[in-house]
Design a protein around this motif. Structure first.
Motif, PDB file in Angstrom:
ATOM      1  N   ASN A  40      11.161  23.235  10.344  1.00 12.70           N
ATOM      2  CA  ASN A  40      10.895  22.134  11.274  1.00 12.70           C
ATOM      3  C   ASN A  40       9.801  22.502  12.270  1.00 12.70           C
ATOM      4  O   ASN A  40       9.009  21.640  12.681  1.00 12.70           O
ATOM      5  N   GLY A  41       9.758  23.793  12.661  1.00 14.66           N
ATOM      6  CA  GLY A  41       8.682  24.259  13.545  1.00 14.66           C
ATOM      7  C   GLY A  41       7.331  24.058  12.877  1.00 14.66           C
ATOM      8  O   GLY A  41       6.374  23.548  13.490  1.00 14.66           O
ATOM      9  N   LEU A  42       7.243  24.407  11.618  1.00 16.79           N
ATOM     10  CA  LEU A  42       5.990  24.240  10.858  1.00 16.79           C
ATOM     11  C   LEU A  42       5.637  22.764  10.708  1.00 16.79           C
ATOM     12  O   LEU A  42       4.474  22.368  10.870  1.00 16.79           O
ATOM     13  N   LEU A  43       6.670  21.955  10.396  1.00 14.06           N
ATOM     14  CA  LEU A  43       6.427  20.517  10.197  1.00 14.06           C
ATOM     15  C   LEU A  43       5.938  19.867  11.495  1.00 14.06           C
ATOM     16  O   LEU A  43       5.058  19.006  11.477  1.00 14.06           O
ATOM     17  N   LYS A  44       6.539  20.318  12.606  1.00 14.32           N
ATOM     18  CA  LYS A  44       6.157  19.743  13.907  1.00 14.32           C
ATOM     19  C   LYS A  44       4.687  20.043  14.200  1.00 14.32           C
ATOM     20  O   LYS A  44       3.946  19.173  14.637  1.00 14.32           O
ATOM     21  N   ARG A  45       4.303  21.288  13.921  1.00 12.13           N
ATOM     22  CA  ARG A  45       2.904  21.672  14.163  1.00 12.13           C
ATOM     23  C   ARG A  45       1.948  20.876  13.279  1.00 12.13           C
ATOM     24  O   ARG A  45       0.825  20.601  13.630  1.00 12.13           O
ATOM     25  N   SER A  46       2.448  20.485  12.096  1.00  6.21           N
ATOM     26  CA  SER A  46       1.596  19.719  11.178  1.00  6.21           C
ATOM     27  C   SER A  46       1.702  18.225  11.434  1.00  6.21           C
ATOM     28  O   SER A  46       1.107  17.427  10.708  1.00  6.21           O
ATOM     29  N   GLY A  47       2.514  17.843  12.406  1.00 11.50           N
ATOM     30  CA  GLY A  47       2.670  16.423  12.724  1.00 11.50           C
ATOM     31  C   GLY A  47       3.539  15.674  11.743  1.00 11.50           C
ATOM     32  O   GLY A  47       3.472  14.444  11.650  1.00 11.50           O
ATOM     33  N   LEU A  48       4.342  16.374  10.975  1.00  9.22           N
ATOM     34  CA  LEU A  48       5.207  15.720   9.976  1.00  9.22           C
ATOM     35  C   LEU A  48       6.631  15.574  10.527  1.00  9.22           C
ATOM     36  O   LEU A  48       7.040  16.338  11.417  1.00  9.22           O
ATOM     37  N   PRO A  49       7.374  14.601  10.016  1.00  7.61           N
ATOM     38  CA  PRO A  49       8.748  14.413  10.514  1.00  7.61           C
ATOM     39  C   PRO A  49       9.632  15.603  10.120  1.00  7.61           C
ATOM     40  O   PRO A  49       9.457  16.169   9.038  1.00  7.61           O
TER      41      PRO A  49
END
Lengths: 226, 534
Positions: B126-135
């Protein structure tokens, strides 16, 4: 070694330089053999000499290390060819009856008749049940019949799709003499009628003599046709 | 009757029957008393019983959610277990076949370790997804609970299916292969013959998911069993808890019946007739895809906890305070594990002998041993509290001692020990016993010199199995652990509610390695006992 049969009939089975290994060990080393249509040939020899391996290689249950196998002039194994076992048009009787426990005897026999129509497959099943004296047992499961009956059912199942070539791997093992006689009678009658070629692995000289005048023998480290 | 025959009768029948009667008393009496108490309450005017037995509103929704959860774990878990086991059973690659040596032992890893590892992994993703702007991925609720529970139970499904497939002779498959394509062989021959294994796996996964709340509760998913525990904690009313369990029992008892029926039909003896499959099955595209996916998932359930916990606990290695702080809890856990093993083995021995005998009451024993699998863990805990604290056994003063969690774990895990012993008993060549009976000095001579040495690995294995399961148990120990005593699992469980830390990861990693080590030992014992006598 060359054991090409001098019989002029077209061979139903041809082996050329067949080699089979198990791990590093060579089990069969350069077998050549032609078996004419309708012939009955027994394969005899001591344990571990490769009798069963030979049948399994012909059936496609083992993959040979070299050489070719042709059935009815069609290359089924070797030289870049590989035909799956069910497309080789043969039958196989194992050392155990290997009847599927969740099916009745009739269903076991009918299983291989998937290419036929419903009527034809029922007719063929009825014929074989009658021929092998199994009609009364048609709705029983394998665990509800005797060893001799299971053996007959196993042979009937393998003959159901009219195979041109029937491979039998010590099918009469553990049967007493009278049951063995019965099963052989049924087998030979049906094979004669359907003109089926038989390859029978056996230890029993008497059984071999009843099935065929000719045997492929493993003697002194090599195969000879006797 | 001669003295020898009499002694033989005592050892073979009377002693096991006596031990089983004791088991019935210990296991059955608390439940019987609880049910009597509940029925008395109903007869005495308990007005709420209809809404408890026939739940409505929130309770009905909770029950349906629990049922949905159990199906969502059991169906894909069984299919993946089957596909994975079939892949490993029929592959020609020895390396892939050897994977099973690690996959089955991972069944010993407690579910909350999986919960810990997957929640950390999801946090990282989720940390990675957040940085990529993904849900972000769901880190709480139904889907992640199903995923983690399935991961924790996959080794069981895989083990059951591998045992089943190993019992199917190659001759049966090859007999089909010479007349039909592989797809037909799989669907018409392999699948139906493997049906007892499929139903065993399904009913086991279904039962565990229906009755165990430990993983879902960590992901904030309420299940009916947790409801029983919560309401009992508030009311301290055993009749209420029993009546509330009735709808769950309506679902779990048929599943337990299916489980014991399927287990009886499971081929416990590896097929010795067939040589190794020397041909790969030619699978249709979708089957091939499923088999690759299943092996991947099996590897993930083994490797993700190890990798995540190792990375997460690295900072904790600089100071070992977390380990020294946990030593008392480890000691209690070890005592419960060892105590459970010692209490379980006599019962398991007696039950396995009785079930393996040809006596007419063997089905009754089988059913009795399997019954605790159908009971929610809190209900077992509640029944024991009310029998040993204020009921029939209160004079023993054993309540508030470690005997209570040990007894609860014995009741819960006896079926596992019995099954393991039974699978070994079935493999014993009867001629070996027959030869001893002819040559023996007396029946004790055969028992101690032949029978027990031949099964020593099985007893050790069964003891270790229940010990490791008892160390990871939560549902009943949560209710029964005496004041002031805590187990390692309780400590980890409590920590997990407040989020993960390096210290918790260190503890989880330690438990993971211990469980996997014991699992590997069990596997080695089982395979060395597979050797057939000359």
């Amino acid at each position: 070694m060359n054991m090409v049969n001098e019989n002029e009939a077209a061979p139903v089975l041809s082996l050329r330089n067949l080699v089979c290994r198990r791990g590093e060990r060579i089990i069969l080393d350069g077998i050549n053999l032609d078996v004419p249509a309708g012939a009955h040939l027994c394969i005899r020899g001591p344990s571990g000499c490769g009798k069963s391996t030979l049948l399994r290689a012909i059936a496609g249950l083992d993959i040979p290390a070299g050489g070719t196998v042709s059935i009815r002039d069609r290359l089924v194994s070797g030289a870049g060819a590989w035909v799956q076992p069910h497309l080789r048009g043969l039958g196989f009787v194992f050392q155990t009856p290997a009847l599927w426990p969740h099916m009745t005897i009739a269903e076991n026999i009918r299983f291989g008749l998937h290419g036929m129509g419903k009527g034809a497959s029922s007719e063929r099943t009825d014929h074989l049940l009658k021929r092998f004296s199994l009609s009364d047992l048609r709705n029983r499961h394998p665990d509800e019949i005797s060893g001799g009956e299971a053996r007959r059912a196993s042979i009937a199942r393998s003959m159901a799709p009219h195979p041109a070539l029937l491979l039998l791997d010590e099918p009469m093992t553990h049967l007493d003499e009278s049951l063995k006689e019965d099963a052989l009678d049924f087998l030979l009658e049906e094979a004669e009628e359907a003109h089926t070629t038989l390859l029978l692995v056996t230890h029993d000289a008497g059984e071999a003599a009843r099935v065929s005048a000719r045997s492929l023998l493993f003697q002194e480290g090599g195969w000879v046709l006797a | 009757m001669t003295g020898g025959k009499k002694r033989n009768q005592i050892l073979r029948f009377h002693l096991p029957s006596g031990i089983l009667v004791l088991y019935t008393l210990l296991a059955g009496l608390p439940l019987l008393l609880l049910s009597v108490q509940a029925f008395t309450a109903v007869a005495g005017g308990e007005t709420e019983w209809r809404t408890l037995v026939f739940p409505q509103g929130r309770r009905l929704a909770l029950l349906l959610q629990t049922l949905g959860f159990a199906f969502s774990v059991a169906i894909p878990g069984t299919l993946i277990g089957f596909a994975g086991a079939a892949t490993l059973r029929f592959t020609r690659s020895r390396r892939i076949r050897h994977l099973s040596a690690f996959l089955i032992p991972s069944a010993a890893i407690p579910p909350h370790i999986h919960a810990m590892a997957w929640s950390v992994l999801v946090f990282w993703i989720n940390g990675l997804l957040k940085r990529s702007g993904l849900p972000p991925l769901q880190d709480q609720g139904f889907i992640i609970s199903v995923w983690v529970q399935m991961m924790a139970l996959l080794p069981f499904a895989f083990g059951i299916m591998l045992l089943t497939l190993s019992g199917i002779s190659n001759d049966l498959l090859e007999a089909s292969r010479v007349t039909a394509p592989d797809r037909r062989t799989i669907l018409r021959i392999l699948f139906p013959i493997a049906l007892p294994g499929l139903s065993t796996s399904f009913s086991f996964l279904f039962l565990v998911s229906l009755l165990d709340y430990s993983v879902p509760s960590l992901f904030q998913l309420n299940l009916y069993t947790l409801g029983i525990f919560s309401e009992y904690s508030i009311r301290y009313d055993a009749s209420h808890a029993f009546l509330m369990s009735v709808p769950l029992l309506f679902l779990s008892l048929p599943a337990a019946w299916l489980l014991q029926r399927s287990l009886r039909r499971l081929p416990l003896i590896p097929s010795g007739s067939g040589r190794e499959a020397r041909w790969p099955l030619r699978l249709p595209f979708w089957m091939h895809g499923l088999s690759c996916l299943s092996v991947l998932l099996l590897l993930l359930q083994l490797l993700v906890p190890l990798a995540v916990l190792a990375v997460q606990s690295l900072p904790a290695l600089s100071s070992m305070d977390w380990l020294t702080d946990s030593l008392p809890d480890m000691g209690i856990s070890l005592l419960i594990g060892v105590g459970t093993a010692f209490l379980t083995l006599p019962f398991a021995h007696a039950a396995a002998l009785s079930i393996d005998s040809r006596r007419h009451n063997r089905h009754a024993w089988w059913w009795l041993v399997m019954l605790p699998l159908a009971l929610p863990a809190p209900l077992i805990g509640i029944a024991l509290i009310h029998t040993w604290n204020a009921g029939a056994f209160s004079w023993t003063s054993l309540y508030n001692t470690l005997f209570m969690p040990i007894l609860a774990c014995t009741l819960r895990f006896l079926p596992f020990a019995v099954f393991l012993l039974l699978s070994f008993l079935k493999r014993v060549d009867r001629n070996l016993i027959g030869a001893a009976l002819i040559l023996q000095k007396n029946s004790l001579h055969t028992l101690f010199r032949i029978f027990l040495p031949m099964l020593s690995g099985a007893y050790l294995g069964a003891g270790l199995l229940v010990a490791v399961l008892a160390i990871g148990e939560l549902g009943a120990t949560l209710l029964l652990t005496p004041p002031g005593a805590g187990t390692l699992t309780l400590k980890i469980y409590n920590y997990l509610h407040y989020g993960s830390s390096e210290a918790v990861s260190g503890l989880c990693l330690l438990l993971y390695l211990i469980a996997l080590g014991i699992g590997l030992f069990l596997q080695k014992t089982a395979t060395s006992n597979n050797r057939r006598p000359a």
